[in-house]
Design an enzyme around this catalytic site. Structure first.
Site, short mmCIF file in Angstrom:
data_model
loop_
_atom_site.label_atom_id
_atom_site.label_comp_id
_atom_site.label_asym_id
_atom_site.label_seq_id
_atom_site.Cartn_x
_atom_site.Cartn_y
_atom_site.Cartn_z
N ILE A 12 7.36 10.68 -7.72
CA ILE A 12 6.41 11.55 -8.40
C ILE A 12 6.64 13.00 -8.00
CG2 ILE A 12 3.96 11.99 -8.84
CD1 ILE A 12 3.49 8.98 -8.07
N LEU A 33 13.07 12.15 3.72
CA LEU A 33 13.99 11.28 2.98
C LEU A 33 13.92 9.82 3.44
CD1 LEU A 33 17.16 13.61 2.63
CD2 LEU A 33 15.21 13.38 1.08
N SER A 124 -5.25 7.13 -5.00
CA SER A 124 -4.89 5.97 -5.83
C SER A 124 -6.14 5.25 -6.29
CB SER A 124 -4.04 5.03 -4.97
OG SER A 124 -3.95 3.76 -5.58
N TYR A 149 -2.23 -0.10 3.21
CA TYR A 149 -1.82 1.06 2.41
C TYR A 149 -3.03 1.63 1.68
CZ TYR A 149 -0.36 3.63 -1.71
OH TYR A 149 -0.27 4.59 -2.69
N LYS A 153 -5.24 5.36 2.08
CA LYS A 153 -5.62 6.34 1.04
C LYS A 153 -7.12 6.63 1.12
CE LYS A 153 -1.72 7.15 -0.72
NZ LYS A 153 -1.12 8.48 -0.68
N ASN A 179 -1.48 3.65 -12.77
CA ASN A 179 -0.14 3.10 -12.48
C ASN A 179 0.95 3.99 -13.06
OD1 ASN A 179 -2.09 0.83 -12.18
ND2 ASN A 179 -0.25 -0.27 -11.64
N ASN A 198 8.42 -3.64 -5.72
CA ASN A 198 7.13 -4.35 -5.67
C ASN A 198 6.41 -4.21 -7.00
OD1 ASN A 198 7.16 -4.87 -2.76
ND2 ASN A 198 6.97 -2.65 -2.58
P1 NAD Z 1 7.97 7.92 -3.00
O1 NAD Z 1 8.16 7.00 -1.84
O2 NAD Z 1 9.00 7.94 -4.06
O3 NAD Z 1 7.74 9.42 -2.47
C1 NAD Z 1 7.16 9.71 -1.23
C2 NAD Z 1 8.08 10.71 -0.55
O4 NAD Z 1 7.50 11.09 0.70
C3 NAD Z 1 9.47 10.17 -0.25
O5 NAD Z 1 10.44 11.08 -0.69
C4 NAD Z 1 9.50 10.01 1.27
O6 NAD Z 1 10.80 10.21 1.80
C5 NAD Z 1 8.52 11.09 1.69
N1 NAD Z 1 7.84 10.86 2.98
C6 NAD Z 1 7.18 9.75 3.39
N2 NAD Z 1 6.67 9.94 4.61
C7 NAD Z 1 7.00 11.21 4.99
C8 NAD Z 1 6.77 11.99 6.15
N3 NAD Z 1 6.10 11.49 7.19
N4 NAD Z 1 7.25 13.25 6.19
C9 NAD Z 1 7.94 13.76 5.15
N5 NAD Z 1 8.21 13.06 4.03
C10 NAD Z 1 7.75 11.80 3.95
O7 NAD Z 1 6.52 7.58 -3.61
P2 NAD Z 1 5.84 8.09 -4.95
O8 NAD Z 1 5.70 6.94 -5.85
O9 NAD Z 1 6.50 9.32 -5.43
O10 NAD Z 1 4.39 8.43 -4.40
C11 NAD Z 1 3.98 9.75 -4.10
C12 NAD Z 1 2.54 9.70 -3.62
O11 NAD Z 1 1.71 9.14 -4.63
C13 NAD Z 1 2.32 8.86 -2.37
O12 NAD Z 1 1.34 9.48 -1.57
C14 NAD Z 1 1.79 7.55 -2.93
O13 NAD Z 1 1.02 6.86 -1.98
C15 NAD Z 1 0.96 8.07 -4.09
N6 NAD Z 1 0.73 7.07 -5.13
C16 NAD Z 1 1.80 6.50 -5.74
C17 NAD Z 1 1.58 5.53 -6.73
C18 NAD Z 1 2.75 4.87 -7.42
O14 NAD Z 1 2.55 3.86 -8.08
N7 NAD Z 1 3.97 5.37 -7.34
C19 NAD Z 1 0.28 5.17 -7.09
C20 NAD Z 1 -0.80 5.80 -6.44
C21 NAD Z 1 -0.56 6.76 -5.46
C1 UD1 Z 2 0.11 -2.07 -6.72
C2 UD1 Z 2 -0.57 -2.08 -5.36
C3 UD1 Z 2 -1.49 -0.88 -5.26
C4 UD1 Z 2 -0.72 0.41 -5.52
C5 UD1 Z 2 -0.06 0.31 -6.89
C6 UD1 Z 2 0.77 1.50 -7.23
C7 UD1 Z 2 -0.76 -4.42 -4.69
C8 UD1 Z 2 -1.68 -5.56 -4.40
N1 UD1 Z 2 -1.32 -3.32 -5.19
O1 UD1 Z 2 -0.89 -2.14 -7.71
O2 UD1 Z 2 -2.05 -0.82 -3.96
O3 UD1 Z 2 -1.59 1.53 -5.48
O4 UD1 Z 2 0.79 -0.85 -6.90
O5 UD1 Z 2 1.89 1.58 -6.39
O6 UD1 Z 2 0.45 -4.52 -4.47
N2 UD1 Z 2 3.30 -7.93 -11.51
C9 UD1 Z 2 3.99 -9.06 -11.86
N3 UD1 Z 2 5.24 -9.24 -11.34
C10 UD1 Z 2 5.83 -8.34 -10.50
C11 UD1 Z 2 5.10 -7.17 -10.14
C12 UD1 Z 2 3.85 -7.00 -10.66
O7 UD1 Z 2 3.50 -9.89 -12.61
O8 UD1 Z 2 6.97 -8.59 -10.05
C13 UD1 Z 2 1.96 -7.70 -12.10
C14 UD1 Z 2 0.84 -7.56 -11.07
O9 UD1 Z 2 0.30 -8.81 -10.76
C15 UD1 Z 2 -0.13 -6.63 -11.81
C16 UD1 Z 2 0.78 -5.76 -12.68
O10 UD1 Z 2 2.01 -6.47 -12.79
O11 UD1 Z 2 -0.95 -7.38 -12.68
C17 UD1 Z 2 1.06 -4.38 -12.05
O12 UD1 Z 2 1.55 -4.56 -10.73
P1 UD1 Z 2 2.04 -3.34 -9.83
O13 UD1 Z 2 3.01 -2.52 -10.59
O14 UD1 Z 2 2.49 -3.90 -8.52
O15 UD1 Z 2 0.75 -2.45 -9.63
P2 UD1 Z 2 -0.72 -2.85 -9.07
O16 UD1 Z 2 -0.82 -4.31 -8.81
O17 UD1 Z 2 -1.71 -2.26 -9.99
#
Ligand code: NAD
Ligand code: UD1
Length: 339
Positions: A12, A33, A124, A149, A153, A179, A198
């Site tokens: 992101i 990284l 989140s 996790y 948050k 998501n 995941n």
């Molecule tokens: P990502 O892992 O791709 O990006 C996180 C970045 O932070 C990485 O580049 C990592 O190297 C860096 N990082 C981690 N710990 C660090 C530290 N201690 N010091 C410096 N850099 C560090 O993840 P993302 O999907 O881009 O997520 C960004 C943010 O959004 C995170 O806070 C995540 O929890 C939050 N978030 C993500 C999702 C999602 O589904 N992707 C959903 C809800 C919230």
């Molecule tokens: C997951 C995390 C949540 C996190 C979010 C964004 C869990 C329990 N929750 O949420 O904490 O903030 O990701 O990173 O892990 N699914 C499948 N097969 C797969 C993967 C997912 O069927 O291989 C289904 C899941 O059951 C769900 C949907 O797809 O119904 C979305 O899953 P996912 O992308 O992992 O997001 P969240 O479960 O919403």
């Protein structure tokens, strides 16, 4: 403005750097990284024509932070840096609390010492736990996240909420993501999981490209239309647009503001598979499997507050989310490692 983007090499964060630069801001990235590659920032520079500043380092490194804030006059911080693998957080809770909570605290302390008081934070929808009803407004009670996790948050939200109570110069945006999926339309940057993904959409994309054999659909007996889980998938560029708008609003408004960033509509796992198949022309083999521990049946946002206060709404529909994911995955089958 000059913005410090922590975690700016990540999924992101890299999309945020693109939009910030395109909006005319100066960007410095701080990233260790641990879950990303510097290549992402080279790609950002290809998109925008400008390389963002990059400091390889950790948000928990107090000395480094003090030097960074002394060398630059930042106007605000976008704080993406965190660990985010849910399963790993169950096995290594201390690492998650240290990195996500401890890292945020040391960052805020350095900001305070430097007189920088604006922060946009990546929260989140997981802070709502298993919601009593959908869609979920910001006023819904904080639930019990099902894993460390998610709890990290919620803890950070609690920490950040205290800051303006103690010092009214603080202005903080807590952005609750639903998501995030998709990729920049150039196909140059996108989500690049280091291990087996995941999350649903990266998993589907890796099945489509042939890196993984088959998708397991976790649960087909939920009380939803087709029995599979329903989520509010939002294009990463819409999500990032919400950050830029939040940044503008908190510039003028001290205190803590909370906004949901979601589209307001949910799709089931089976709908997601079908949409991806249609866009990619590839079949996604899948198997109905037991529920995943900690999963909830359905979760989607009420984005009305963000619409009203930020003038924001998600613009990209499911087809665009899938098309951009597929473009990124098919042009970069091994992510940033090759290609
Ligand atoms: P990502 O892992 O791709 O990006 C996180 C970045 O932070 C990485 O580049 C990592 O190297 C860096 N990082 C981690 N710990 C660090 C530290 N201690 N010091 C410096 N850099 C560090 O993840 P993302 O999907 O881009 O997520 C960004 C943010 O959004 C995170 O806070 C995540 O929890 C939050 N978030 C993500 C999702 C999602 O589904 N992707 C959903 C809800 C919230
Ligand atoms: C997951 C995390 C949540 C996190 C979010 C964004 C869990 C329990 N929750 O949420 O904490 O903030 O990701 O990173 O892990 N699914 C499948 N097969 C797969 C993967 C997912 O069927 O291989 C289904 C899941 O059951 C769900 C949907 O797809 O119904 C979305 O899953 P996912 O992308 O992992 O997001 P969240 O479960 O919403």
């Amino acid at each position: 403005m000059h913005i410090l983007v922590t975690g700016g090499a990540g999924y992101i964060g890299s999309h945020a750097v693109v939009q910030l630069q395109q909006a005319g801001h100066t960007v410095t990235v701080l990233d260790n990284l641990c879950n990303s590659a510097e290549e992402a920032l080279l790609r950002v520079a290809r998109i925008t024509g400008t390389a963002p500043g990059f400091v390889l380092g950790d948000v928990r490194d107090r000395q480094l932070l003090d030097e960074l804030f002394a060398d630059n006059r930042f106007d605000a911080v976008m704080h993406f840096a965190a660990l985010k693998a849910v399963g790993e957080s169950v096995r290594q809770p201390l690492r998650y609390f240290e990195n996500n909570v401890g890292g945020t605290i040391s960052l805020c302390q350095a900001m305070e010492r430097a007189g920088v008081f604006r922060m946009v934070f990546s929260s989140s929808a997981t802070v709502y736990g298993d919601p009593e009803s959908v869609p979920i407004p910001e006023t819904a009670p904080m639930g019990e996240p099902t894993n460390p996790y998610g709890r990290s948050k919620r803890m950070v939200e609690q920490v950040l909420t205290e800051l303006p109570r103690a010092d009214e110069r603080w202005s903080v945006a807590l952005l609750r993501y639903f998501n995030p999926v998709g990729a920049h339309e150039s196909g140059l940057i996108g989500e690049d999981p280091q291990d087996i993904p995941n999350n649903l959409v990266p998993y589907i994309a890796q099945v489509a490209i042939g890196r993984l054999e088959q998708l397991s659909v976790f649960g087909s007996d939920y009380p939803t239309g087709d029995g599979t889980g329903v989520r509010d998938y939002i294009h990463v560029d819409d999500l990032v647009d919400g950050h830029l708008r939040a940044l503008e609003v908190i510039r003028e408004r001290p205190g803590v503001q909370v906004w949901n960033l979601g589209t307001g509509r949910g799709y089931s796992v089976l709908e997601m598979i079908r949409a991806f198949e249609q866009v990619s022309g590839r079949e996604i083999p899948y198997r109905l499997s037991p529920r995943r521990a900690g999963d909830i049946a359905a979760c989607w946002a009420d984005p009305e507050k963000a619409g009203r206060e930020l003038g924001w709404q998600a613009r990209h529909g499911l087809e665009r989310m899938m098309a951009d994911t597929w473009r990124w995955q098919s042009r970069n089958p091994e992510g940033y490692r090759k290609g």
